[in-house]
Design a protein around this motif. Structure first.
Motif, mmCIF file in Angstrom:
data_model
loop_
_atom_site.group_PDB
_atom_site.id
_atom_site.type_symbol
_atom_site.label_atom_id
_atom_site.label_comp_id
_atom_site.label_asym_id
_atom_site.label_seq_id
_atom_site.Cartn_x
_atom_site.Cartn_y
_atom_site.Cartn_z
ATOM 1 N N SER A 233 0.764 -1.227 -0.184
ATOM 2 C CA SER A 233 0.070 -0.176 0.020
ATOM 3 C C SER A 233 0.920 1.441 0.018
ATOM 4 O O SER A 233 0.409 2.290 -0.286
ATOM 5 C CB SER A 233 -0.886 -0.133 1.200
ATOM 6 N N ARG A 234 2.149 1.192 0.479
ATOM 7 C CA ARG A 234 2.851 2.089 0.509
ATOM 8 C C ARG A 234 4.224 2.070 -0.212
ATOM 9 O O ARG A 234 5.451 2.114 0.319
ATOM 10 C CB ARG A 234 3.219 2.786 1.959
ATOM 11 N N PRO A 235 4.264 1.954 -1.496
ATOM 12 C CA PRO A 235 5.526 1.478 -2.293
ATOM 13 C C PRO A 235 6.570 2.617 -2.177
ATOM 14 O O PRO A 235 7.683 2.263 -2.315
ATOM 15 C CB PRO A 235 4.781 1.370 -3.744
ATOM 16 N N GLU A 236 5.966 3.604 -1.690
ATOM 17 C CA GLU A 236 7.060 5.002 -1.747
ATOM 18 C C GLU A 236 7.962 5.045 -0.505
ATOM 19 O O GLU A 236 9.002 5.455 -0.486
ATOM 20 C CB GLU A 236 6.257 6.309 -2.141
ATOM 21 N N ILE A 237 7.425 4.229 0.585
ATOM 22 C CA ILE A 237 8.066 4.513 1.814
ATOM 23 C C ILE A 237 9.642 3.779 1.880
ATOM 24 O O ILE A 237 9.625 2.705 1.253
ATOM 25 C CB ILE A 237 7.473 4.018 3.097
ATOM 26 N N GLU A 238 10.486 4.511 2.424
ATOM 27 C CA GLU A 238 11.681 3.858 2.371
ATOM 28 C C GLU A 238 12.002 2.578 3.278
ATOM 29 O O GLU A 238 12.693 1.748 2.813
ATOM 30 C CB GLU A 238 12.840 5.150 3.157
ATOM 31 N N ALA A 239 11.284 2.806 4.160
ATOM 32 C CA ALA A 239 11.638 1.512 5.299
ATOM 33 C C ALA A 239 10.226 0.983 5.740
ATOM 34 O O ALA A 239 9.344 1.646 6.083
ATOM 35 C CB ALA A 239 12.246 2.148 6.487
ATOM 36 N N VAL A 240 10.235 -0.144 5.204
ATOM 37 C CA VAL A 240 8.773 -0.999 5.485
ATOM 38 C C VAL A 240 9.106 -1.556 7.045
ATOM 39 O O VAL A 240 9.701 -2.741 7.111
ATOM 40 C CB VAL A 240 8.641 -2.201 4.768
ATOM 41 N N GLN A 241 8.571 -0.804 8.046
ATOM 42 C CA GLN A 241 9.157 -1.086 9.402
ATOM 43 C C GLN A 241 7.951 -1.037 10.352
ATOM 44 O O GLN A 241 7.274 0.179 10.165
ATOM 45 C CB GLN A 241 10.086 -0.093 9.743
ATOM 46 N N VAL A 242 7.729 -1.598 11.140
ATOM 47 C CA VAL A 242 6.529 -1.424 12.119
ATOM 48 C C VAL A 242 7.227 -1.446 13.692
ATOM 49 O O VAL A 242 8.209 -2.149 13.799
ATOM 50 C CB VAL A 242 5.525 -2.511 12.189
ATOM 51 N N ALA A 243 6.735 -0.773 14.476
ATOM 52 C CA ALA A 243 7.136 -0.752 15.898
ATOM 53 C C ALA A 243 6.057 -1.394 16.934
ATOM 54 O O ALA A 243 4.946 -1.434 16.507
ATOM 55 C CB ALA A 243 7.121 0.989 16.547
ATOM 56 N N TYR A 244 6.763 -2.170 17.594
ATOM 57 C CA TYR A 244 5.924 -3.019 18.830
ATOM 58 C C TYR A 244 5.309 -1.999 19.759
ATOM 59 O O TYR A 244 6.454 -1.343 20.377
ATOM 60 C CB TYR A 244 6.510 -4.056 19.298
ATOM 61 N N VAL A 245 4.230 -1.682 19.764
ATOM 62 C CA VAL A 245 3.567 -0.487 20.899
ATOM 63 C C VAL A 245 2.608 -1.014 21.643
ATOM 64 O O VAL A 245 2.003 -2.211 21.236
ATOM 65 C CB VAL A 245 3.161 0.660 20.165
ATOM 66 N N ASN A 246 2.219 -0.252 22.633
ATOM 67 C CA ASN A 246 1.137 -0.675 23.357
ATOM 68 C C ASN A 246 -0.071 -0.023 22.669
ATOM 69 O O ASN A 246 -0.056 1.198 22.508
ATOM 70 C CB ASN A 246 1.244 0.423 24.775
ATOM 71 N N PRO A 247 -0.727 -1.122 22.381
ATOM 72 C CA PRO A 247 -2.242 -0.655 21.449
ATOM 73 C C PRO A 247 -3.247 0.451 22.126
ATOM 74 O O PRO A 247 -4.072 0.854 21.532
ATOM 75 C CB PRO A 247 -2.634 -2.013 21.065
ATOM 76 N N GLU A 248 -3.157 0.644 23.592
ATOM 77 C CA GLU A 248 -4.059 1.269 24.029
ATOM 78 C C GLU A 248 -3.489 2.871 23.882
ATOM 79 O O GLU A 248 -4.320 3.877 24.012
ATOM 80 C CB GLU A 248 -4.112 0.862 25.544
ATOM 81 N N ASN A 249 -2.240 3.205 23.987
ATOM 82 C CA ASN A 249 -1.733 4.404 23.895
ATOM 83 C C ASN A 249 -0.786 4.911 22.908
ATOM 84 O O ASN A 249 -0.293 5.931 22.884
ATOM 85 C CB ASN A 249 -1.458 4.964 25.172
ATOM 86 N N GLY A 250 -0.277 3.695 21.976
ATOM 87 C CA GLY A 250 0.730 3.902 20.960
ATOM 88 C C GLY A 250 2.023 4.187 21.387
ATOM 89 O O GLY A 250 2.864 4.412 20.810
ATOM 90 N N HIS A 251 2.308 4.168 22.709
ATOM 91 C CA HIS A 251 3.812 4.358 23.331
ATOM 92 C C HIS A 251 4.666 2.973 22.950
ATOM 93 O O HIS A 251 3.992 1.806 22.696
ATOM 94 C CB HIS A 251 3.745 4.579 24.752
#
Ligand code: GTQ
Length: 345
Positions: A233-251
């Motif tokens: 969906s985002r072929p333009e992004i440089e890094a295909v990367q996801v962060a492991y976060v707290n799903p309640e607050n995004g931290h």
């Protein structure tokens, strides 16, 4: 920069008088505690081969019964810190842990935070504060500070996982200790499923969860799907990367160490600017090259390496046909809280 006076420049009797009163002159050591421009880094670029360590870990399974080990772990130590320090970097501890079928690593809780990245085998689980977390390859399971945890294994093959703890930091702050406990009663399983759709979180009777750590298991099947969807969906992004976060607050999912998963598209090369954090790279699937400071590490599945901070890093997918998936750990959450985090572009 001005050369400063040395310890040897001072008379013997003066040095002895200082020592006698537990005093130390600053100037002979000033440049070493405040080096110009960049810290003096003990962390060395270091590579740990899974094929190299696996037979030694399995042999530990024969040499040392689980009762005599409690946690049967070979520590991935960075020679720059001294192997006996059991540090991958200044703040990060890495260990490969083996559990054989039928074995049980008893319940305890400790001040350091831990996560597990599952490397091989089926049928093992970690129970964290009553929540049974099945371990499957690539899953990330949190055991945050103070939470009871124990490991069990109902399968028929060895199970191996990578432990990542902030033990060196917690030990350094003289706050590291453990409490032993009894086997836990399982009260929940699959709790992470309530968080598998981004944008909505459980809110029974309009009340949001107040748990500090609402999600303990991040299944690899879901993380992998998210990375693949992002790449499409985002072929333009440089890094295909996801962060492991707290799903309640995004931290960040834990307070001291940060975790992410990165996909390198087939043939992709990714230049990363120097950051103040040392970084650990662990190959979940595929084959990647990690190069920094003239070192080149070729990672195959389950291999791990560490690169010191303040160093530009180039990641490359060594396959032109398949994606490569890498698990990354660093201490960015800690450094941001301390105000020392930098990116040097
Ligand atoms: O599984 O609880 O690698 O307490 C080091 C300390 C694992 C664990 C480690 C631990 C554990």
């Amino acid at each position: 920069m001005q050369e400063l006076g040395r310890l040897e420049d001072l008379p013997e009797d003066y040095r002895a008088a200082l020592t006698e009163q537990n005093l130390v002159p600053l100037w002979p050591s000033l440049r070493s505690v405040l080096p110009p421009g960049k810290p003096a880094l003990r962390t060395k670029p270091t590579f740990w081969s899974y094929q190299g360590l696996r037979p030694l870990l399995l042999r530990a399974g024969e040499l040392t019964p689980i009762e005599k080990a409690e946690r049967r772990v070979l520590v991935l130590a960075n020679p720059g810190h001294g192997l006996e320090k059991m540090q991958a970097s200044s703040t990060i501890y890495l260990g490969m842990q083996l559990l054989q079928p039928g074995e049980w690593a008893p319940s305890h809780r400790h001040t350091p935070n831990a996560v597990r990245m599952i490397v091989e085998g089926e049928g093992a689980y970690t129970t964290v504060e009553g929540e049974k977390c099945p371990m499957q390859r690539g899953d990330l399971i949190l055991t945050p500070t103070g939470m009871w945890h124990e490991h069990g294994h109902d399968g028929d093959q060895p199970v191996i996982w990578l432990d990542v703890l902030d033990l060196p930091l917690v030990y350094y702050t003289e706050t590291s200790y453990v409490i032993e406990g009894k086997a836990q009663t399982v009260t929940a399983e699959g709790a992470e499923q309530a968080y598998q759709r981004g944008g909505v979180v459980p809110a029974p009777m309009f009340t949001r969860s107040r748990q500090t750590f609402p999600m303990l298991r991040y299944p690899w099947v879901d993380v992998r799907k998210t990375l693949e969807a992002l790449a499409v969906s985002r072929p333009e992004i440089e890094a295909v990367q996801v962060a492991y976060v707290n799903p309640e607050n995004g931290h960040d999912c834990q307070r001291i160490l940060g975790f992410s998963a990165l996909m390198l598209r087939p043939g992709e090369k990714l230049e990363m600017p120097a950051r103040s954090t040392a970084m650990v790279f662990h190959q979940i699937e595929g084959a990647a090259g990690v190069s920094a400071e003239g070192h080149q590490f070729d990672l195959a599945e389950a291999d791990t390496c560490c690169i010191p901070g303040y160093t530009p890093i180039t990641l490359s997918n060594r396959s032109a046909a398949h994606p490569a998936f890498i698990f990354i750990a660093d201490d960015a959450p800690l450094q941001k809280k301390l105000g020392v985090y930098e990116v040097r572009t």
